[in-house]
Enzyme design. Sequence first.
Site, PDB file in Angstrom:
ATOM      1  N   LYS A 169       0.837  -1.208   0.000  1.00  0.00           N
ATOM      2  CA  LYS A 169       0.000   0.000   0.000  1.00  0.00           C
ATOM      3  C   LYS A 169       0.869   1.254   0.000  1.00  0.00           C
ATOM      4  CE  LYS A 169      -1.537   1.785   3.994  1.00  0.00           C
ATOM      5  NZ  LYS A 169      -1.368   3.225   4.159  1.00  0.00           N
ATOM      6  N   ASN A 170       1.887   1.280   0.860  1.00  0.00           N
ATOM      7  CA  ASN A 170       2.668   2.511   1.004  1.00  0.00           C
ATOM      8  C   ASN A 170       3.587   2.779  -0.184  1.00  0.00           C
ATOM      9  OD1 ASN A 170       1.437   3.047   3.373  1.00  0.00           O
ATOM     10  ND2 ASN A 170       3.197   2.605   4.693  1.00  0.00           N
ATOM     11  N   CYS A 191      -4.180  13.187  13.415  1.00  0.00           N
ATOM     12  CA  CYS A 191      -4.007  11.758  13.168  1.00  0.00           C
ATOM     13  C   CYS A 191      -3.853  11.044  14.500  1.00  0.00           C
ATOM     14  CB  CYS A 191      -2.770  11.561  12.315  1.00  0.00           C
ATOM     15  SG  CYS A 191      -2.318   9.869  12.090  1.00  0.00           S
ATOM     16  N   ARG A 246       1.700  14.872  12.828  1.00  0.00           N
ATOM     17  CA  ARG A 246       2.314  14.507  11.554  1.00  0.00           C
ATOM     18  C   ARG A 246       2.474  15.762  10.704  1.00  0.00           C
ATOM     19  NH1 ARG A 246      -0.095   8.827   9.596  1.00  0.00           N
ATOM     20  NH2 ARG A 246       1.723   8.902   8.273  1.00  0.00           N
ATOM     21  N   ASP A 248       5.284   0.738  11.742  1.00  0.00           N
ATOM     22  CA  ASP A 248       4.014   0.140  11.317  1.00  0.00           C
ATOM     23  C   ASP A 248       3.840  -1.315  11.768  1.00  0.00           C
ATOM     24  OD1 ASP A 248       3.286   2.515  10.203  1.00  0.00           O
ATOM     25  OD2 ASP A 248       3.550   1.918   8.123  1.00  0.00           O
ATOM     26  N   ARG A 255      -8.608   0.110   5.302  1.00  0.00           N
ATOM     27  CA  ARG A 255      -7.797   1.080   4.568  1.00  0.00           C
ATOM     28  C   ARG A 255      -6.518   0.436   4.060  1.00  0.00           C
ATOM     29  NH1 ARG A 255      -5.859   5.242   8.078  1.00  0.00           N
ATOM     30  NH2 ARG A 255      -4.561   5.438   6.246  1.00  0.00           N
TER      31      ARG A 255
HETATM   32  C1  UD1 Z   1       4.882   6.961   6.014  1.00  0.00           C
HETATM   33  C2  UD1 Z   1       3.941   5.785   5.920  1.00  0.00           C
HETATM   34  C3  UD1 Z   1       3.438   5.401   7.316  1.00  0.00           C
HETATM   35  C4  UD1 Z   1       4.612   5.136   8.245  1.00  0.00           C
HETATM   36  C5  UD1 Z   1       5.566   6.327   8.239  1.00  0.00           C
HETATM   37  C6  UD1 Z   1       6.842   6.075   9.027  1.00  0.00           C
HETATM   38  C7  UD1 Z   1       2.969   6.076   3.734  1.00  0.00           C
HETATM   39  C8  UD1 Z   1       1.779   6.363   2.923  1.00  0.00           C
HETATM   40  N1  UD1 Z   1       2.845   6.132   5.057  1.00  0.00           N
HETATM   41  O1  UD1 Z   1       4.128   8.063   6.533  1.00  0.00           O
HETATM   42  O2  UD1 Z   1       2.648   4.211   7.187  1.00  0.00           O
HETATM   43  O3  UD1 Z   1       4.146   4.936   9.560  1.00  0.00           O
HETATM   44  O4  UD1 Z   1       5.961   6.647   6.888  1.00  0.00           O
HETATM   45  O5  UD1 Z   1       7.523   4.989   8.516  1.00  0.00           O
HETATM   46  O6  UD1 Z   1       4.002   5.775   3.218  1.00  0.00           O
HETATM   47  N2  UD1 Z   1       7.923  14.377  10.209  1.00  0.00           N
HETATM   48  C9  UD1 Z   1       8.245  15.677  10.474  1.00  0.00           C
HETATM   49  N3  UD1 Z   1       8.095  16.594   9.474  1.00  0.00           N
HETATM   50  C10 UD1 Z   1       7.660  16.263   8.231  1.00  0.00           C
HETATM   51  C11 UD1 Z   1       7.332  14.925   7.973  1.00  0.00           C
HETATM   52  C12 UD1 Z   1       7.479  14.006   8.986  1.00  0.00           C
HETATM   53  O7  UD1 Z   1       8.650  16.029  11.574  1.00  0.00           O
HETATM   54  O8  UD1 Z   1       7.561  17.154   7.363  1.00  0.00           O
HETATM   55  C13 UD1 Z   1       8.057  13.362  11.280  1.00  0.00           C
HETATM   56  C14 UD1 Z   1       6.756  12.631  11.572  1.00  0.00           C
HETATM   57  O9  UD1 Z   1       5.967  13.327  12.513  1.00  0.00           O
HETATM   58  C15 UD1 Z   1       7.260  11.309  12.099  1.00  0.00           C
HETATM   59  C16 UD1 Z   1       8.518  11.064  11.264  1.00  0.00           C
HETATM   60  O10 UD1 Z   1       8.907  12.346  10.796  1.00  0.00           O
HETATM   61  O11 UD1 Z   1       7.644  11.451  13.459  1.00  0.00           O
HETATM   62  C17 UD1 Z   1       8.299  10.133  10.085  1.00  0.00           C
HETATM   63  O12 UD1 Z   1       7.194  10.591   9.303  1.00  0.00           O
HETATM   64  P1  UD1 Z   1       7.060  10.311   7.742  1.00  0.00           P
HETATM   65  O13 UD1 Z   1       8.157   9.427   7.283  1.00  0.00           O
HETATM   66  O14 UD1 Z   1       6.889  11.596   7.014  1.00  0.00           O
HETATM   67  O15 UD1 Z   1       5.689   9.544   7.677  1.00  0.00           O
HETATM   68  P2  UD1 Z   1       4.709   9.528   6.443  1.00  0.00           P
HETATM   69  O16 UD1 Z   1       5.490   9.707   5.191  1.00  0.00           O
HETATM   70  O17 UD1 Z   1       3.569  10.450   6.695  1.00  0.00           O
END
Ligand code: UD1
Length: 492
Positions: free
Chosen positions: A22-23, A117, A122, A315, A407
């Site tokens: 999915k991801n 969330c 996030r 995850d 989902r």
């Molecule tokens: C993706 C995955 C999700 C998984 C996560 C971490 C998808 C669709 N989803 O989510 O299932 O749990 O990676 O492996 O691929 N952060 C910041 N600033 C940002 C972005 C992120 O501080 O701009 C922080 C987040 O709060 C979190 C960490 O970085 O603590 C990782 O987040 P991120 O890798 O961005 O998660 P997603 O890409 O949303």
Amino acid sequence: MDMFVVRGGKPLKGQVRVSGAKNAALPIMAASLMADGPITLHDVPDLVDVRTLSQLLGTLGVISERQADNALRLEVIDDSPVVADYELVRRMRASICVLGPLLTRRGRATVSLPGGCNIGDRPIDLHLKGLKALGADIRIEHGYVIATARKLKGARVFLGGSFGSTVTGTCNVMAAAALADGVTTIESAACEPEVADYGQLLNAMGAKIEGLGTPFLRIEGVESLAGAEHHVIPDRIEAATLLIAGAITHGEVSVENVCIDHLSAVLDKLNDVGVRIRIAEDPGGSDRSTLHVLPSEKLTPTECSALPYPGLPTDVQAQFMALLSRADGISVVTDKVFPDRFMHVAELVRLGASIHREGQSAIINGTEKLHGACVMACDLRASAALVLAAMAADGESVIRRIYHLDRGYEQLENRLNSLGADIRRMNDCEENVPVSLRLPQSIENSSSLTTSGHVEGAARLEDLRQIRVDSAETLAPLQSPAASKAKQEPAS
Ligand code: UD1
């Protein structure tokens, strides 16, 4: 709304195949916004999130068509829309993946901020930082990110944050850089296999990206990107969930279509816990293996932390916690990616687990027996953890709000049932709750209600409604609907 009624205590046995990730599929679908021809994707699971993204892409001028064998064809028929509406984006955070492709291909993107969330804050500051570094003008107005750029320019971008890099942020910046002028380097890029898979698709479309799978990416911008065909990688999170399903039920399960290179941390931890797994590599030489979980009698406690790849994925943190709740001793689980991702703890406790939280960690005192209860799913992976724990518990359980599960897992209950589980999907209403769970017999027979909220003696639910409760803090007053209505209405 649906719920699961699970009858636990059955060891799973048989074979099950892992679906496409999915991801990986979600950002890859969003990349179709940049293609000058059709994109055909293979092994795209039929999930609610995939349908939501197809709908969002539909509003952005992309038609998507499901084909045989989980293939999905996407093609841009109108490249003028640039607005990703809140109503669709709020349903799924991965919608943010349209931001980079829209901006770089159409020069403008107005994308709703995804909002809150259940697994913690996030933010998307790193996505925005990366796009700004490439020359985008970005402002936030009325809950929308409004990004514009006549032509993005290659730059040096650092994407590390307090909790590691960002998976979808790396995809967004990589996409934007693929059509920018000149060379972009991304340092502290996310190394997750899903990010590498995304880059593979972009390269198949004509992008020039080097360093995929490492924290250092070099992207040479190109003029345009063409259509392409791509096979989505197997879902490593689903693979881990199915392996744990075998282990937690002391079953014997063969999990097919697994890239073991993507699962090193998971396999290492399962080995620590005493789960015996035999790996059968593909005799044809592909990177797809079959993993046989062998019955294990005793699970050993362990200490583990969820970390960015190649560490243990956040995850699978909840699913691991379910498994460790059956280990023989005390385990500690920490989440360094989403430090507040512990809402499943209280629900696992309802199933008989002994877990308490200490800051960023959960301390799990393993117990031989879990027992059926009514529980509530709070996010996608937490739902999976509850299904696992319920399958291992004695008696029946009800899992509510399984829309979270739908989902991200394709027909999970059917696949687990094919292994011998007993999971029924039912309409969530009182009549469908098994009698054993309406007021647990054990409580009914041995308890009655006291002012401290304890239940003693042969109290029935109806009787409980009549009992006067002195302390509103220990137990909320229970009133008949008529009495509470009378209280709310002004006296005439
Ligand atoms: C993706 C995955 C999700 C998984 C996560 C971490 C998808 C669709 N989803 O989510 O299932 O749990 O990676 O492996 O691929 N952060 C910041 N600033 C940002 C972005 C992120 O501080 O701009 C922080 C987040 O709060 C979190 C960490 O970085 O603590 C990782 O987040 P991120 O890798 O961005 O998660 P997603 O890409 O949303």
